[in-house]
Design a protein around this motif. Structure first.
Motif, PDB file in Angstrom:
ATOM      1  N   VAL A 226      56.759   3.238   5.987  1.00 22.56           N
ATOM      2  CA  VAL A 226      56.349   4.276   6.924  1.00 22.56           C
ATOM      3  C   VAL A 226      55.316   5.172   6.261  1.00 22.56           C
ATOM      4  O   VAL A 226      55.326   5.364   5.039  1.00 22.56           O
ATOM      5  CB  VAL A 226      57.577   5.102   7.395  1.00 22.56           C
ATOM      6  N   LYS A 227      54.403   5.688   7.086  1.00 25.31           N
ATOM      7  CA  LYS A 227      53.474   6.734   6.660  1.00 25.31           C
ATOM      8  C   LYS A 227      53.813   7.995   7.449  1.00 25.31           C
ATOM      9  O   LYS A 227      53.959   7.937   8.674  1.00 25.31           O
ATOM     10  CB  LYS A 227      52.023   6.333   6.945  1.00 25.31           C
TER      11      LYS A 227
ATOM     12  N   HIS B 128      57.844   2.300  23.019  1.00 28.98           N
ATOM     13  CA  HIS B 128      56.881   1.438  22.317  1.00 28.98           C
ATOM     14  C   HIS B 128      56.996   0.028  22.873  1.00 28.98           C
ATOM     15  O   HIS B 128      58.091  -0.487  23.095  1.00 28.98           O
ATOM     16  CB  HIS B 128      57.165   1.410  20.808  1.00 28.98           C
ATOM     17  N   SER B 129      55.852  -0.591  23.106  1.00 23.30           N
ATOM     18  CA  SER B 129      55.839  -1.964  23.617  1.00 23.30           C
ATOM     19  C   SER B 129      54.674  -2.713  22.993  1.00 23.30           C
ATOM     20  O   SER B 129      53.552  -2.194  22.942  1.00 23.30           O
ATOM     21  CB  SER B 129      55.704  -1.979  25.142  1.00 23.30           C
ATOM     22  N   GLN B 130      54.968  -3.879  22.496  1.00 19.20           N
ATOM     23  CA  GLN B 130      53.913  -4.718  21.916  1.00 19.20           C
ATOM     24  C   GLN B 130      54.039  -6.129  22.471  1.00 19.20           C
ATOM     25  O   GLN B 130      55.110  -6.733  22.424  1.00 19.20           O
ATOM     26  CB  GLN B 130      54.036  -4.754  20.387  1.00 19.20           C
ATOM     27  N   LYS B 131      52.949  -6.631  22.994  1.00 21.06           N
ATOM     28  CA  LYS B 131      52.942  -7.966  23.570  1.00 21.06           C
ATOM     29  C   LYS B 131      52.723  -9.000  22.481  1.00 21.06           C
ATOM     30  O   LYS B 131      51.854  -8.852  21.634  1.00 21.06           O
ATOM     31  CB  LYS B 131      51.832  -8.071  24.622  1.00 21.06           C
ATOM     32  N   GLY B 132      53.528 -10.045  22.493  1.00 24.37           N
ATOM     33  CA  GLY B 132      53.377 -11.114  21.518  1.00 24.37           C
ATOM     34  C   GLY B 132      52.228 -12.042  21.883  1.00 24.37           C
ATOM     35  O   GLY B 132      51.717 -12.020  22.997  1.00 24.37           O
TER      36      GLY B 132
ATOM     37  N   GLY C  11      55.476  -5.206  13.987  1.00 18.41           N
ATOM     38  CA  GLY C  11      54.188  -4.611  13.669  1.00 18.41           C
ATOM     39  C   GLY C  11      54.290  -3.097  13.668  1.00 18.41           C
ATOM     40  O   GLY C  11      55.380  -2.519  13.675  1.00 18.41           O
ATOM     41  N   PRO C  12      53.151  -2.396  13.686  1.00 15.95           N
ATOM     42  CA  PRO C  12      53.167  -0.931  13.566  1.00 15.95           C
ATOM     43  C   PRO C  12      53.567  -0.226  14.856  1.00 15.95           C
ATOM     44  O   PRO C  12      53.259  -0.666  15.953  1.00 15.95           O
ATOM     45  CB  PRO C  12      51.721  -0.607  13.191  1.00 15.95           C
TER      46      PRO C  12
END
Length: 635
Positions: free
Chosen positions: A89-90, A327-331, A119-120
């Motif tokens: 983490v930053k 948060h949502s990230q598409k693969g 991922g981030p």
């Protein structure tokens, strides 16, 4: 809150050259009586402690100690880390603190957490610094970690893996597909019994003792996986293993070929990630993922796997219901890997090797391009790709190269090469294979057809010391093979003396090659130019591996290899079309005993091939029937 600093400074300008209120970020230690400096300093320390807490092997104690309720906050910070599966983490304080009074200030924190396997994820939270006695502390609120957490809400992540892409043959036919599997393991602790672990050893070839040690060391309530097998295989074992104490199973899918043995050493295998394979799989892989461990599955793991998607939701601590998706990230789907393999020829190679009782390998290549059409190892399934990686003495198959060297020195097919029972070179006696009786005078072509060792060795003094090394290079033997999976290019060192030179002329001594390398010898004769072997177009180097052979040499070698089938040691292949071949029997020392490996190399049309049988009596008797079976399965 101090508001006199600026006035004092202004009034003192007449007396002094300069004045500073020593705000956060300026030189020197913070003023504990200045709320902005003091709160900025504790926020800065807290941010650094948070980063350390979420680092690999990090602990939250230092961050918790900077809050007004360490016991509560330490667990809270650790729980969020575990929920997100954050690897790093930053945390960076933003701007200057905003202070409501002398004891309460707030400052935003820009946070970017790397969610392992996704991922981030970025967000902004707010740290509230309060003065407790003489010290400044961070308020132990969940909102300090993520806005909206409060005292009871929590974050939950869900990861979604895209379907793994297939490895394809040259025509786009899938060689691997996602098939049902069962992960078989045990419950952690002492739930499983000795009988359970014994069954793993007996039925699944899993070291029961090591599995027991892992189970005892694992945290309570954990599933300790042991092996992943095809669903149909588990159905056969279920009656005997299904009710054993502590045994657990999980269903899933895995990218697999049609059978457990099909092209296994080339296509590769899949297993739950280890430290090594997880590193190869890249930053979006997870320790629970099934990843490539060998072969093409390993080499192209990231391309085949694609990237996972995921969501993180903020949930109500009481109802467990989703408040919002934060948060949502598409693969992204994996991309297939297209190879040069031909499903029909690979199937034929697998079937032909299944007839052998000894370890054997078969490689087939397209002579005109160097593209690998089939590569099989048998008769049992193995992940060791001896077809590409084996270091073998090529024996008499190397007489193709020796003949090219002699032809290049000015000799012809009609040059006399006497075949005697033995020949001695500086005290070292060489003989022929047991089935050959000396026939005396004869031509180079006859020596090739009958595979007479002494005939070729008799010419060792007519060649320069580096002649065999240079001749081998004309067939692509020697240089490193930069294939997408490990492959051995062979070695033909310059001989240190006449004995070594004599041995190299019959493919013995320090000469070594892989079955792939020997297949490329046959391909060079068929095409006239050695080509670089290719398994994955666009990834593997392609094109000529050497200058073309002289036309006269090519013509002679083609005649030699064809007449070896029509009237020589490779007659077992007669009746299978216009086949050209050369047999080989190589002597090797194993455990202090001399044993033989049986070889055969050749081509039919644009398909060149090589077969080795470890421990085979001879090329004609051991490799010949396998090759005959292979050639009979395609036209």
């Amino acid at each position: 809150m101090k508001r006199t600093t600026a006035i004092a400074c202004l009034s003192s300008l007449l007396i002094t050259a300069g004045c500073s209120d020593n705000l956060s970020g300026s030189d020197g230690p913070p003023d504990p009586n200045d709320e902005k400096q003091a709160s900025a300093e504790v926020v800065k320390q807290f941010a650094a402690a948070w980063v350390a807490a979420w680092a690999p092997e990090g602990k939250p104690d230092a961050a918790g100690a900077l809050t007004d309720n360490p016991t509560v906050f330490t667990k809270r910070l650790d729980d969020v880390d575990s929920a997100l599966v954050a690897s790093t983490v930053k945390v960076e304080p933003q701007g200057e603190p905003e202070c409501a009074d002398d004891t309460n200030c707030t400052q935003d924190l820009a946070v970017e957490a790397e969610l392992r396997g996704i991922g981030p994820m970025k967000w902004t939270s707010t740290a509230t610094a309060t003065k407790v006695g003489d010290a400044w502390k961070i308020k132990a609120s969940g909102d300090t970690i993520y806005p909206g957490l409060g005292d009871a809400n929590y974050l939950k992540r869900v990861r979604a893996l895209p379907a793994r892409a297939s490895i394809l043959d040259r025509n786009g036919v899938a060689l691997t597909a996602n098939r049902p599997v069962v992960i078989v393991g045990v419950a952690s602790g002492n739930v499983a019994t000795a009988a359970t672990y014994a069954a793993f050893t007996k039925n699944l070839d899993v070291d029961g003792a090591k599995l027991a040690a892992r189970a005892k060391a694992a945290p309570a309530g954990q599933f300790v996986d042991a092996i992943t097998i095809r669903a149909e295989e588990w159905e056969k074992l279920r009656p005997t293993m299904g009710k054993l104490p502590g045994l657990l199973t999980m269903g899933g899918t895995q990218s697999l070929p049609p059978t457990s043995s099909f092209a296994r050493s080339v296509l590769g295998t899949m297993r739950t990630a280890t430290a090594e394979t997880l590193k190869n799989a890249g930053p979006t892989a997870s320790a629970q993922d099934q990843v490539g461990t060998t072969g093409l599955q390993y080499a192209f793991q990231q391309q085949l796997a694609g990237t996972p998607g995921g969501t993180v939701t903020l949930r109500d601590g009481k109802t467990k219901m989703t408040i919002e998706v934060v948060h949502s990230q598409k693969g992204t789907a994996g991309k297939p890997v297209k190879t040069t393999l031909d499903l029909k020829l690979q199937t034929a190679a697998e079937a032909a090797l299944a007839t052998s009782k000894l370890p054997a390998s078969l490689v087939a290549v397209q002579a005109s391009t160097g593209q690998i059409l089939a590569a099989a190892n048998g008769p049992t399934a193995t992940s060791y790709n001896r077809a590409f990686q084996g270091h073998y003495a090529p024996g008499s198959t190397f007489k193709v190269v020796t003949s090219a060297a002699l032809l290049g020195s000015g000799q012809t097919a009609a040059t006399s090469l006497p075949c005697t029972n033995t020949i001695t070179v500086f005290g070292k006696s060489f003989k022929n294979y047991d089935g050959l009786a000396a026939y005396g005078a004869g031509t180079m072509q006859k020596a090739f057809n009958e595979s007479c060792n002494t005939a070729f060795i008799s010419q060792h003094g007519r060649l320069p010391k580096d002649a065999m090394t240079k001749a081998a290079a004309m067939f692509g033997i020697g240089p490193e093979l930069n294939l997408s999976i490990p492959a051995y290019g062979g070695a033909v060192p310059a001989p240190k003396d006449d004995v070594a030179e004599a041995a190299s002329m019959i493919g013995q001594g320090t000469v070594t090659a892989s079955p792939l390398g020997v297949a490329m010898i046959g391909a060079t004769v068929a095409h006239g130019t050695a080509m670089k072997p290719v398994l994955v177009p666009g990834k593997d180097a392609s094109g000529p591996a050497a200058s073309p052979l002289p036309a006269a040499t090519v013509g002679a070698l083609r005649t030699f290899m064809r007449t070896t089938v029509t009237g020589g040691t490779a007659s077992v292949l007669a009746g299978n079309g216009a086949v050209a071949a050369k047999t080989g029997t190589a002597e090797v020392v194993q455990n202090g005993k001399v044993v033989t490996n049986g070889w055969m190399v050749g081509y039919r049309g644009d398909v060149a091939f090589a077969v080795i049988v470890e421990g085979g009596e001879s090329g004609s008797k051991a490799a010949g029937p396998i090759l005959k079976n292979f050639l009979g399965r395609f036209k």
